[in-house]
Design an enzyme around this catalytic site. Structure first.
Site, PDB file in Angstrom:
ATOM      1  N   ASN A 109       0.863  -1.185   0.000  1.00  0.00           N
ATOM      2  CA  ASN A 109       0.000   0.000   0.000  1.00  0.00           C
ATOM      3  C   ASN A 109       0.901   1.237   0.000  1.00  0.00           C
ATOM      4  OD1 ASN A 109      -1.771   2.077   0.588  1.00  0.00           O
ATOM      5  ND2 ASN A 109      -2.236   1.364   2.686  1.00  0.00           N
ATOM      6  N   LYS A 116       0.077   4.293  -0.225  1.00  0.00           N
ATOM      7  CA  LYS A 116      -0.572   5.477   0.388  1.00  0.00           C
ATOM      8  C   LYS A 116      -0.395   6.693  -0.514  1.00  0.00           C
ATOM      9  CE  LYS A 116       0.015   3.285   4.813  1.00  0.00           C
ATOM     10  NZ  LYS A 116       0.087   3.388   6.245  1.00  0.00           N
ATOM     11  N   HIS A 131      -9.516   0.988   5.649  1.00  0.00           N
ATOM     12  CA  HIS A 131      -8.169   1.227   6.191  1.00  0.00           C
ATOM     13  C   HIS A 131      -8.251   2.206   7.360  1.00  0.00           C
ATOM     14  CE1 HIS A 131      -4.048   2.597   6.552  1.00  0.00           C
ATOM     15  NE2 HIS A 131      -3.701   1.463   5.994  1.00  0.00           N
ATOM     16  N   GLU A 157      -6.544   4.672   8.189  1.00  0.00           N
ATOM     17  CA  GLU A 157      -6.409   6.104   7.859  1.00  0.00           C
ATOM     18  C   GLU A 157      -7.707   6.655   7.283  1.00  0.00           C
ATOM     19  OE1 GLU A 157      -2.768   5.528   5.685  1.00  0.00           O
ATOM     20  OE2 GLU A 157      -1.844   5.005   7.587  1.00  0.00           O
ATOM     21  N   GLU A 191      -5.091  -4.963  11.003  1.00  0.00           N
ATOM     22  CA  GLU A 191      -4.060  -3.933  11.089  1.00  0.00           C
ATOM     23  C   GLU A 191      -4.261  -3.125  12.369  1.00  0.00           C
ATOM     24  OE1 GLU A 191      -2.190  -2.857   7.067  1.00  0.00           O
ATOM     25  OE2 GLU A 191      -3.924  -1.573   7.354  1.00  0.00           O
ATOM     26  N   GLY A 202       2.691   2.398  10.715  1.00  0.00           N
ATOM     27  CA  GLY A 202       3.617   3.517  10.536  1.00  0.00           C
ATOM     28  C   GLY A 202       4.378   3.904  11.798  1.00  0.00           C
ATOM     29  N   SER A 256       3.638  -2.008  10.266  1.00  0.00           N
ATOM     30  CA  SER A 256       5.092  -2.029  10.424  1.00  0.00           C
ATOM     31  C   SER A 256       5.721  -3.365  10.033  1.00  0.00           C
ATOM     32  CB  SER A 256       5.492  -1.625  11.848  1.00  0.00           C
ATOM     33  OG  SER A 256       5.136  -0.271  12.080  1.00  0.00           O
TER      34      SER A 256
HETATM   35  P1  PGA Z   1       2.999   0.424   7.611  1.00  0.00           P
HETATM   36  O1  PGA Z   1       1.495   0.580   7.008  1.00  0.00           O
HETATM   37  O2  PGA Z   1       3.555  -0.853   7.035  1.00  0.00           O
HETATM   38  O3  PGA Z   1       3.731   1.649   7.126  1.00  0.00           O
HETATM   39  O4  PGA Z   1       2.862   0.356   9.083  1.00  0.00           O
HETATM   40  C1  PGA Z   1       0.651  -0.520   6.872  1.00  0.00           C
HETATM   41  C2  PGA Z   1      -0.688  -0.098   6.296  1.00  0.00           C
HETATM   42  O5  PGA Z   1      -1.180   0.978   6.634  1.00  0.00           O
HETATM   43  O6  PGA Z   1      -1.309  -0.836   5.493  1.00  0.00           O
END
Ligand code: PGA
Length: 241
Positions: free
Chosen positions: A8, A10, A94, A96, A165, A171, A203
């Site tokens: 992803n 983003k 997601h 976010e 997640e 992140g 992560s």
């Molecule tokens: P990250 O994001 O690997 O940067 O923690 C994972 C995600 O949001 O799908």
């Protein structure tokens, strides 16, 4: 089922950066067998990534979509448009989108329904925040997200991918331990009417992918930050069990 490794991107990578990354990845892992690799770039990079991966083993997904197929929805994108440029998958729910853009379970449910109707495979994400875990609410939150997100489409869950997640792991560099991930995966699985693939995200990095993928409950990963560099994503795709 082959393990799924989804990247992803983003809101990173303009079309020229995306082109470079895909070319590097095709060279490094374009021929990789026994893995399903899904690239999920920003909307503006989808056409060029779609062109580059045509007739390769890579697949492509969108990061979001609207629940209507078309109409007066300024700034939104239809799942049909994602399909038209070569997407087979779409991330929905997601964290976010939930926590930064204010999407609620009801909206996510509508989007999942439309994705299924038009033939996109939803990658439906759920996960608890730091505070929710600290106050022992993880199961309650996950249960609500799954129940509400799948309302009325419980029997179609085998057509989707789920992703656990934990918000506190996204992140932040704080990965869930394999035990924490497995516990929630098992809980999610116990709620589903039919078997479905469940990914872990949060992560995921070259130095923790092997230990996560040793768990048979973890059927793949959704990778954010580490999917933006060919070197780290390649190592993740080439995980060792
Ligand atoms: P990250 O994001 O690997 O940067 O923690 C994972 C995600 O949001 O799908």
């Amino acid at each position: 089922m082959e393990p799924i490794i989804a990247g992803n991107w983003k809101m990173h990578s303009d079309p020229s950066e995306s082109r470079k990354l895909v070319q590097e990845l095709l060279e490094a892992v374009g021929d990789v067998k026994e893995r399903i690799v899904i690239l999920i770039p920003p909307f503006t990079s989808l056409p060029c990534v779609g062109e580059l991966i045509r007739n390769t083993r890579f697949k492509m997904g969108g990061q979001n979509m609207h629940w209507e197929r078309q109409g007066a929805f300024t700034g939104e994108t239809s799942g049909l448009f994602l399909k038209a440029v070569g997407c087979e998958y779409v991330i929905l729910g997601h964290s976010e989108r939930r926590h930064v853009m204010g999407e609620c379970d009801d909206v996510i449910n509508k989007k999942i329904r439309t994705a299924l109707e038009i033939g996109l495979i939803p990658i439906f994400c759920v996960g608890e925040t730091d505070g929710e875990r600290a106050s022992g609410e993880t199961r309650r939150v996950i249960e609500r997200q799954i129940k509400e997100g799948l309302k009325g489409i419980e029997s179609e869950v085998h057509k989707m991918i789920l992703a656990y997640e934990p918000v506190w792991a996204i992140g932040t560099g704080k990965t869930a331990t394999p035990e924490q991930a497995v516990e929630v995966h098992e809980f999610i699985r116990s709620m589903l009417k039919k078997p479905s693939t469940i990914l872990y995200g949060g992560s995921v990095k070259p130095d923790n992918i092997d230990v996560l993928m040793k768990e048979k409950e973890i059927e793949g990963v959704l990778v954010g930050g580490a999917s933006l560099k060919a070197e780290s994503f390649t190592r993740i795709v080439r995980f060792k069990r």
